[in-house]
Design a protein around this motif. Structure first.
Motif, mmCIF file in Angstrom:
data_model
loop_
_atom_site.group_PDB
_atom_site.id
_atom_site.type_symbol
_atom_site.label_atom_id
_atom_site.label_comp_id
_atom_site.label_asym_id
_atom_site.label_seq_id
_atom_site.Cartn_x
_atom_site.Cartn_y
_atom_site.Cartn_z
ATOM 1 N N VAL A 170 39.266 26.144 52.989
ATOM 2 C CA VAL A 170 38.405 25.540 54.001
ATOM 3 C C VAL A 170 37.032 25.240 53.411
ATOM 4 O O VAL A 170 36.473 24.148 53.579
ATOM 5 N N MET A 171 36.467 26.220 52.699
ATOM 6 C CA MET A 171 35.155 26.036 52.093
ATOM 7 C C MET A 171 35.191 24.976 50.998
ATOM 8 O O MET A 171 34.251 24.188 50.851
ATOM 9 N N ALA A 172 36.279 24.924 50.239
ATOM 10 C CA ALA A 172 36.398 23.928 49.169
ATOM 11 C C ALA A 172 36.408 22.517 49.736
ATOM 12 O O ALA A 172 35.819 21.592 49.155
ATOM 13 N N LEU A 173 37.058 22.331 50.882
ATOM 14 C CA LEU A 173 37.065 21.017 51.521
ATOM 15 C C LEU A 173 35.659 20.599 51.914
ATOM 16 O O LEU A 173 35.260 19.442 51.729
ATOM 17 N N ARG A 174 34.898 21.541 52.476
ATOM 18 C CA ARG A 174 33.531 21.216 52.879
ATOM 19 C C ARG A 174 32.663 20.941 51.660
ATOM 20 O O ARG A 174 31.844 20.019 51.652
ATOM 21 N N ASP A 175 32.851 21.726 50.604
ATOM 22 C CA ASP A 175 32.095 21.483 49.368
ATOM 23 C C ASP A 175 32.393 20.087 48.821
ATOM 24 O O ASP A 175 31.502 19.404 48.313
ATOM 25 N N LEU A 176 33.655 19.669 48.934
ATOM 26 C CA LEU A 176 34.039 18.345 48.445
ATOM 27 C C LEU A 176 33.317 17.264 49.235
ATOM 28 O O LEU A 176 32.868 16.258 48.656
ATOM 29 N N GLN A 177 33.180 17.452 50.540
ATOM 30 C CA GLN A 177 32.444 16.479 51.347
ATOM 31 C C GLN A 177 30.988 16.389 50.903
ATOM 32 O O GLN A 177 30.404 15.307 50.867
ATOM 33 N N TRP A 178 30.397 17.519 50.546
ATOM 34 C CA TRP A 178 29.014 17.498 50.048
ATOM 35 C C TRP A 178 28.925 16.768 48.706
ATOM 36 O O TRP A 178 27.986 16.014 48.454
ATOM 37 N N LEU A 179 29.906 17.003 47.830
ATOM 38 C CA LEU A 179 29.875 16.365 46.518
ATOM 39 C C LEU A 179 29.935 14.846 46.609
ATOM 40 O O LEU A 179 29.374 14.140 45.770
ATOM 41 N N PHE A 180 30.619 14.338 47.651
ATOM 42 C CA PHE A 180 30.753 12.895 47.804
ATOM 43 C C PHE A 180 29.795 12.326 48.849
ATOM 44 O O PHE A 180 29.958 11.197 49.297
ATOM 45 N N ALA A 181 28.786 13.092 49.226
ATOM 46 C CA ALA A 181 27.777 12.606 50.181
ATOM 47 C C ALA A 181 26.755 11.767 49.423
ATOM 48 O O ALA A 181 25.760 12.264 48.913
ATOM 49 N N ARG A 182 26.995 10.470 49.308
ATOM 50 C CA ARG A 182 26.154 9.589 48.495
ATOM 51 C C ARG A 182 24.880 9.188 49.234
ATOM 52 O O ARG A 182 24.917 8.802 50.403
ATOM 53 N N ASN A 183 23.766 9.247 48.542
ATOM 54 C CA ASN A 183 22.475 8.767 49.045
ATOM 55 C C ASN A 183 22.140 9.321 50.432
ATOM 56 O O ASN A 183 21.593 8.633 51.270
ATOM 57 N N ARG A 184 22.451 10.562 50.646
ATOM 58 C CA ARG A 184 22.163 11.174 51.937
ATOM 59 C C ARG A 184 22.071 12.683 51.767
ATOM 60 O O ARG A 184 22.492 13.226 50.755
ATOM 61 N N GLU A 185 21.494 13.344 52.750
ATOM 62 C CA GLU A 185 21.389 14.790 52.674
ATOM 63 C C GLU A 185 22.469 15.490 53.479
ATOM 64 O O GLU A 185 22.631 16.698 53.388
ATOM 65 N N LEU A 186 23.191 14.748 54.293
ATOM 66 C CA LEU A 186 24.275 15.324 55.084
ATOM 67 C C LEU A 186 25.580 14.612 54.749
ATOM 68 O O LEU A 186 25.619 13.398 54.648
ATOM 69 N N PRO A 187 26.676 15.371 54.592
ATOM 70 C CA PRO A 187 27.971 14.739 54.318
ATOM 71 C C PRO A 187 28.624 14.259 55.606
ATOM 72 O O PRO A 187 28.102 14.472 56.710
ATOM 73 N N GLU A 188 29.778 13.617 55.470
ATOM 74 C CA GLU A 188 30.554 13.258 56.647
ATOM 75 C C GLU A 188 30.986 14.532 57.366
ATOM 76 O O GLU A 188 31.045 15.613 56.776
ATOM 77 N N ALA A 189 31.302 14.394 58.637
ATOM 78 C CA ALA A 189 31.524 15.567 59.482
ATOM 79 C C ALA A 189 32.894 16.196 59.284
ATOM 80 O O ALA A 189 33.862 15.533 58.917
ATOM 81 N N GLY A 190 32.934 17.482 59.567
ATOM 82 C CA GLY A 190 34.176 18.226 59.605
ATOM 83 C C GLY A 190 34.099 19.237 60.728
ATOM 84 O O GLY A 190 33.058 19.869 60.921
ATOM 85 N N VAL A 191 35.175 19.400 61.473
ATOM 86 C CA VAL A 191 35.211 20.344 62.587
ATOM 87 C C VAL A 191 36.382 21.291 62.376
ATOM 88 O O VAL A 191 37.531 20.852 62.253
ATOM 89 N N ASN A 192 36.100 22.591 62.297
ATOM 90 C CA ASN A 192 37.159 23.592 62.238
ATOM 91 C C ASN A 192 37.586 23.931 63.658
ATOM 92 O O ASN A 192 36.761 24.336 64.477
ATOM 93 N N LEU A 193 38.859 23.741 63.940
ATOM 94 C CA LEU A 193 39.377 23.925 65.286
ATOM 95 C C LEU A 193 39.826 25.368 65.513
ATOM 96 O O LEU A 193 40.148 26.089 64.567
#
Length: 319
Positions: A10-33
């Motif tokens: 779960v954490m690795a997925l979120r880290d991946l979103q941060w790694l691909f967050a281009r030209n921004r300080e926030l990555p695309e969203a993720g919601v743990n259900l």
């Protein structure tokens, strides 16, 4: 070897979103259900590379059978998971009438957006120790084909549809290989898709769905729930700050889209390292706050050396 913790995936997925967050300080969203929403949908809903995904997260692929194991669920029923039963129903409906375009569309939507995410162990060596994915429908249908009597149905489905890994060509065609699994990062490089093989040729559908199609898929999974939806009990972070969205699963796609948006500075007079940064509101999530006690004025204290060592005889408090 000790079992891998599912939460680490779960954490690795979120880290991946941060790694691909281009030209921004926030990555695309993720919601743990969680709760009823998790019981009917899966572990996480995410926006990755501009498209929407529903993920069932497992530590390793050896944990996939828990989806079709009949046991007492959160609602008190003894059964396999709702998402699994939905996938098997799609396979059976397709095999009964493979010429039905709507049944094609239902299966392809599932294969594009609904996946297992897990830590790959073993061969092929290039995939070993990588965060990987497999289409949920293929994985659970093949894993339980004998149990459900759908061996012929899943073979027929795999002849027509496949996960694929490839590169887009200048003429809008894709050069690809059929695949059983792939690394999650392939989503961001636009290398992953579902290929539909027909007499008229092969068609490539990129992995992930649009917001509207994703919400349609979520709604189809929630049909058996009371009122066709369930509450999203979560707190979220955005450029506007922390908040608790009072929404239901019928708003899941729009919530992910909303949380993925962030106003970006276009001031070219700023230093290069600041241009393109996210514009934060006054109560943005990086702002520091505290619930202060009622005192007339601030107090003072001496800043201590962080390298202060404990006495070598200190063994903690006596109980």
């Amino acid at each position: 070897m000790a079992d891998i913790w599912e939460n680490s995936a779960v954490m690795a997925l979120r880290d991946l979103q941060w790694l691909f967050a281009r030209n921004r300080e926030l990555p695309e969203a993720g919601v743990n259900l969680s709760g009823n929403a998790e019981g009917r949908l899966g572990d996480s809903a995410l926006k990755m590379g501009g498209r929407f995904f529903l993920l069932e997260i497992k530590a390793q692929s050896s944990n996939f059978p828990s989806e079709w194991k009949e046991k007492k669920r959160k609602d008190g029923e003894v059964r396999a998971k709702h998402a699994y039963l939905h996938a098997i129903r799609l396979v059976k409906e397709f095999s009964e009438r493979p010429s039905d375009e709507q049944r094609w569309a239902n299966v392809i939507a599932s294969l594009r957006c609904h996946h297992f995410a897990y830590w790959h162990v073993g061969l092929p060596s290039a995939m070993h120790s990588r965060l990987s994915l497999q289409p949920y429908l293929f994985a659970v249908a093949k894993g339980s084909a004998g149990l459900r009597g759908i061996t012929g149905a899943i073979h027929g489905l795999e002849e027509r549809l496949s996960l694929a890994y490839g590169d887009r060509l200048p003429d809008d065609h894709v050069s690809y290989y059929r695949a059983r699994s792939a690394t999650v990062s392939g989503i961001y490089y636009e290398k992953l898709g579902i290929v539909k093989s027909t007499e008229g040729g092969n068609e490539w559908f990129p992995l992930g769905l649009s917001k509207e199609d994703f919400q349609g898929y979520i709604n189809s999974l929630m049909k058996g729930a009371k009122g066709g939806s369930d509450k999203l009990n979560l707190v979220a972070i955005s450029s506007r700050g922390w908040y608790r969205p009072l929404k239901t699963t019928q708003h899941l796609a729009s919530l992910l889209d909303e949380l993925s948006r962030a106003p970006v500075s276009s001031d070219t007079s700023e230093p290069d390292d600041l241009q393109g940064r996210v514009i934060m509101d006054s109560r943005h999530p990086c702002q520091s706050f505290a619930e202060k006690e009622n005192q007339p004025r601030p107090l003072q204290a001496r800043w201590m050396n962080e390298q202060t060592e404990l006495n070598s005889n200190f063994h903690g408090p006596r109980l």
